[in-house]
Write a protein that holds these residues in place. Sequence first.
Motif, PDB file in Angstrom:
ATOM      1  N   ASN A  79       3.990   3.744  -4.242  1.00  0.00           N
ATOM      2  CA  ASN A  79       2.516   4.172  -4.137  1.00  0.00           C
ATOM      3  C   ASN A  79       1.398   3.580  -4.803  1.00  0.00           C
ATOM      4  OD1 ASN A  79       3.599   6.231  -2.114  1.00  0.00           O
ATOM      5  ND2 ASN A  79       3.689   7.880  -3.690  1.00  0.00           N
ATOM      6  N   VAL A  80       1.757   3.155  -5.804  1.00  0.00           N
ATOM      7  CA  VAL A  80       0.598   2.261  -6.861  1.00  0.00           C
ATOM      8  C   VAL A  80       0.599   0.975  -6.175  1.00  0.00           C
ATOM      9  CG1 VAL A  80       0.465   1.323  -9.120  1.00  0.00           C
ATOM     10  CG2 VAL A  80       1.408   3.508  -9.006  1.00  0.00           C
ATOM     11  N   ILE A  81       1.623   0.339  -5.677  1.00  0.00           N
ATOM     12  CA  ILE A  81       1.621  -0.673  -5.069  1.00  0.00           C
ATOM     13  C   ILE A  81       0.673  -0.828  -3.829  1.00  0.00           C
ATOM     14  CG2 ILE A  81       3.112  -2.745  -3.770  1.00  0.00           C
ATOM     15  CD1 ILE A  81       5.262  -2.168  -5.887  1.00  0.00           C
ATOM     16  N   ARG A  82       1.000   0.289  -3.244  1.00  0.00           N
ATOM     17  CA  ARG A  82       0.127   0.416  -1.906  1.00  0.00           C
ATOM     18  C   ARG A  82      -1.312   0.709  -2.148  1.00  0.00           C
ATOM     19  NH1 ARG A  82       3.074   5.180   0.978  1.00  0.00           N
ATOM     20  NH2 ARG A  82       1.399   5.012   2.432  1.00  0.00           N
ATOM     21  N   ALA A  83      -1.404   1.256  -3.392  1.00  0.00           N
ATOM     22  CA  ALA A  83      -2.863   1.613  -3.922  1.00  0.00           C
ATOM     23  C   ALA A  83      -3.641   0.400  -4.195  1.00  0.00           C
ATOM     24  CB  ALA A  83      -2.890   2.693  -4.885  1.00  0.00           C
ATOM     25  N   LEU A  84      -2.829  -0.457  -4.975  1.00  0.00           N
ATOM     26  CA  LEU A  84      -3.396  -1.848  -5.343  1.00  0.00           C
ATOM     27  C   LEU A  84      -4.010  -2.580  -4.236  1.00  0.00           C
ATOM     28  CD1 LEU A  84      -0.940  -2.631  -8.054  1.00  0.00           C
ATOM     29  CD2 LEU A  84      -3.492  -2.314  -8.379  1.00  0.00           C
ATOM     30  N   LYS A  85      -2.983  -2.304  -2.759  1.00  0.00           N
ATOM     31  CA  LYS A  85      -3.382  -3.430  -1.652  1.00  0.00           C
ATOM     32  C   LYS A  85      -4.717  -2.947  -1.094  1.00  0.00           C
ATOM     33  CE  LYS A  85       1.328  -4.629  -0.722  1.00  0.00           C
ATOM     34  NZ  LYS A  85       2.564  -4.546   0.126  1.00  0.00           N
ATOM     35  N   ARG A  86      -4.961  -1.574  -1.497  1.00  0.00           N
ATOM     36  CA  ARG A  86      -6.115  -1.028  -0.887  1.00  0.00           C
ATOM     37  C   ARG A  86      -7.375  -1.074  -1.608  1.00  0.00           C
ATOM     38  NH1 ARG A  86      -4.459   5.073   1.471  1.00  0.00           N
ATOM     39  NH2 ARG A  86      -2.834   4.149   2.804  1.00  0.00           N
ATOM     40  N   LEU A  87      -7.309  -1.702  -2.652  1.00  0.00           N
ATOM     41  CA  LEU A  87      -8.550  -1.948  -3.659  1.00  0.00           C
ATOM     42  C   LEU A  87      -9.372  -3.032  -2.749  1.00  0.00           C
ATOM     43  CD1 LEU A  87      -6.994  -2.557  -7.354  1.00  0.00           C
ATOM     44  CD2 LEU A  87      -8.516  -0.553  -6.328  1.00  0.00           C
ATOM     45  N   PRO A  88     -10.663  -2.814  -3.156  1.00  0.00           N
ATOM     46  CA  PRO A  88     -11.755  -3.792  -2.526  1.00  0.00           C
ATOM     47  C   PRO A  88     -11.361  -5.286  -3.230  1.00  0.00           C
ATOM     48  CG  PRO A  88     -12.793  -1.830  -3.202  1.00  0.00           C
ATOM     49  CD  PRO A  88     -11.173  -1.711  -3.525  1.00  0.00           C
ATOM     50  N   PRO A  89     -11.487  -6.450  -2.635  1.00  0.00           N
ATOM     51  CA  PRO A  89     -11.137  -7.632  -3.303  1.00  0.00           C
ATOM     52  C   PRO A  89     -12.019  -7.898  -4.660  1.00  0.00           C
ATOM     53  CG  PRO A  89     -11.810  -7.918  -0.927  1.00  0.00           C
ATOM     54  CD  PRO A  89     -12.263  -6.663  -1.445  1.00  0.00           C
ATOM     55  N   VAL A 117     -13.813   4.463 -15.799  1.00  0.00           N
ATOM     56  CA  VAL A 117     -13.934   5.099 -14.740  1.00  0.00           C
ATOM     57  C   VAL A 117     -12.706   5.152 -14.002  1.00  0.00           C
ATOM     58  CG1 VAL A 117     -15.997   5.937 -14.756  1.00  0.00           C
ATOM     59  CG2 VAL A 117     -15.244   4.058 -13.287  1.00  0.00           C
ATOM     60  N   PRO A 118     -11.770   6.124 -13.289  1.00  0.00           N
ATOM     61  CA  PRO A 118     -10.612   5.765 -12.192  1.00  0.00           C
ATOM     62  C   PRO A 118     -11.301   4.952 -11.276  1.00  0.00           C
ATOM     63  CG  PRO A 118     -11.085   8.460 -12.980  1.00  0.00           C
ATOM     64  CD  PRO A 118     -12.277   7.430 -13.435  1.00  0.00           C
ATOM     65  N   TYR A 119     -10.327   3.960 -10.932  1.00  0.00           N
ATOM     66  CA  TYR A 119     -10.547   3.325  -9.618  1.00  0.00           C
ATOM     67  C   TYR A 119      -9.096   3.366  -8.837  1.00  0.00           C
ATOM     68  CZ  TYR A 119      -8.232  -0.443 -12.014  1.00  0.00           C
ATOM     69  OH  TYR A 119      -7.111  -1.165 -12.528  1.00  0.00           O
ATOM     70  N   LEU A 120      -8.131   3.573  -9.421  1.00  0.00           N
ATOM     71  CA  LEU A 120      -6.812   3.513  -8.740  1.00  0.00           C
ATOM     72  C   LEU A 120      -6.390   4.833  -8.428  1.00  0.00           C
ATOM     73  CD1 LEU A 120      -4.759   1.499  -7.836  1.00  0.00           C
ATOM     74  CD2 LEU A 120      -3.606   1.510 -10.223  1.00  0.00           C
ATOM     75  N   VAL A 121      -6.214   5.804  -9.288  1.00  0.00           N
ATOM     76  CA  VAL A 121      -5.997   7.135  -9.192  1.00  0.00           C
ATOM     77  C   VAL A 121      -6.471   7.742  -7.840  1.00  0.00           C
ATOM     78  CG1 VAL A 121      -6.067   9.537 -10.151  1.00  0.00           C
ATOM     79  CG2 VAL A 121      -5.604   7.440 -11.566  1.00  0.00           C
ATOM     80  N   PRO A 122      -7.749   7.664  -7.640  1.00  0.00           N
ATOM     81  CA  PRO A 122      -8.343   8.339  -6.346  1.00  0.00           C
ATOM     82  C   PRO A 122      -7.332   7.590  -5.194  1.00  0.00           C
ATOM     83  CG  PRO A 122      -9.982   7.715  -7.807  1.00  0.00           C
ATOM     84  CD  PRO A 122      -8.769   7.109  -8.395  1.00  0.00           C
ATOM     85  N   LEU A 123      -7.120   6.612  -5.212  1.00  0.00           N
ATOM     86  CA  LEU A 123      -6.188   5.711  -4.054  1.00  0.00           C
ATOM     87  C   LEU A 123      -4.854   6.344  -4.084  1.00  0.00           C
ATOM     88  CD1 LEU A 123      -7.799   2.017  -4.157  1.00  0.00           C
ATOM     89  CD2 LEU A 123      -8.256   3.770  -2.338  1.00  0.00           C
ATOM     90  N   ILE A 124      -4.405   6.664  -5.241  1.00  0.00           N
ATOM     91  CA  ILE A 124      -3.242   6.892  -5.376  1.00  0.00           C
ATOM     92  C   ILE A 124      -2.981   8.441  -4.666  1.00  0.00           C
ATOM     93  CG2 ILE A 124      -1.117   7.735  -6.833  1.00  0.00           C
ATOM     94  CD1 ILE A 124      -1.895   5.369  -8.473  1.00  0.00           C
ATOM     95  N   ASN A 125      -3.972   9.149  -5.384  1.00  0.00           N
ATOM     96  CA  ASN A 125      -4.225  10.604  -4.602  1.00  0.00           C
ATOM     97  C   ASN A 125      -4.245  10.596  -3.157  1.00  0.00           C
ATOM     98  OD1 ASN A 125      -3.816  11.481  -7.238  1.00  0.00           O
ATOM     99  ND2 ASN A 125      -6.079  11.677  -7.611  1.00  0.00           N
ATOM    100  N   GLN A 126      -5.083   9.742  -2.747  1.00  0.00           N
ATOM    101  CA  GLN A 126      -5.107   9.701  -1.065  1.00  0.00           C
ATOM    102  C   GLN A 126      -3.781   9.399  -0.479  1.00  0.00           C
ATOM    103  OE1 GLN A 126      -7.747   6.545  -0.080  1.00  0.00           O
ATOM    104  NE2 GLN A 126      -8.114   7.107   2.180  1.00  0.00           N
ATOM    105  N   ILE A 127      -2.920   8.451  -1.137  1.00  0.00           N
ATOM    106  CA  ILE A 127      -2.006   8.090  -0.669  1.00  0.00           C
ATOM    107  C   ILE A 127      -0.862   9.484  -0.492  1.00  0.00           C
ATOM    108  CG2 ILE A 127       0.528   6.634  -0.908  1.00  0.00           C
ATOM    109  CD1 ILE A 127      -1.794   4.548  -1.657  1.00  0.00           C
ATOM    110  N   HIS A 128      -0.700  10.160  -1.585  1.00  0.00           N
ATOM    111  CA  HIS A 128       0.209  11.178  -1.879  1.00  0.00           C
ATOM    112  C   HIS A 128      -0.292  12.223  -0.707  1.00  0.00           C
ATOM    113  CE1 HIS A 128       2.479  10.448  -5.183  1.00  0.00           C
ATOM    114  NE2 HIS A 128       1.411   9.867  -6.112  1.00  0.00           N
ATOM    115  N   ALA A 129      -1.621  12.333  -0.720  1.00  0.00           N
ATOM    116  CA  ALA A 129      -1.914  13.234   0.494  1.00  0.00           C
ATOM    117  C   ALA A 129      -1.736  12.987   1.800  1.00  0.00           C
ATOM    118  CB  ALA A 129      -3.694  13.444   0.439  1.00  0.00           C
ATOM    119  N   GLU A 130      -1.821  11.635   2.279  1.00  0.00           N
ATOM    120  CA  GLU A 130      -1.553  10.983   3.340  1.00  0.00           C
ATOM    121  C   GLU A 130       0.202  11.080   3.804  1.00  0.00           C
ATOM    122  OE1 GLU A 130      -2.818   7.081   3.395  1.00  0.00           O
ATOM    123  OE2 GLU A 130      -4.757   7.461   3.646  1.00  0.00           O
TER     124      GLU A 130
END
Length: 126
Positions: free
Chosen positions: A52-62, A97-110
């Motif tokens: 899930n962290v790897i997936r979140a990293l792929k979703r980061l803006p460039p 400030v968190p930038y990766l945890v919100p994406l990880i939380n979003q992936i968990h919710a999905e």
Amino acid sequence: MATSYPTLAPFVFKRPWLKNLLKPVADWYTNAAGYRQLGLRADDLIVEEDENVIRALKRLPPKEAYDRVYRLRRAFQASTVHKLLPKEEWTKPEEDVPYLVPLINQIHAEEKEKQALDTLSVVRNH
């Protein structure tokens, strides 16, 4: 709220007296951890071995992905030569400030939603 690690934060934040009591300890611990002296942010320390962290990293803006790699490489270089960054290059608390945890939380919710939909059973009324 799903996180990638267990947390007592919601419990603490609902109790202002406890938050005020623990804030100085939390600030001390954050400074003692030393990652800010290497120019890192807390989310830079999340282990990348979890899918899930790897997936979140792929979703980061460039730009955010580039900044993360830059911070990690700069911290690695400083660590290699056993030197901290100059104080003006340390990460300031307001920048941490968190930038990766919100994406990880979003992936968990999905994933939770997908699992709920996959196990959904349709009941027909005749």
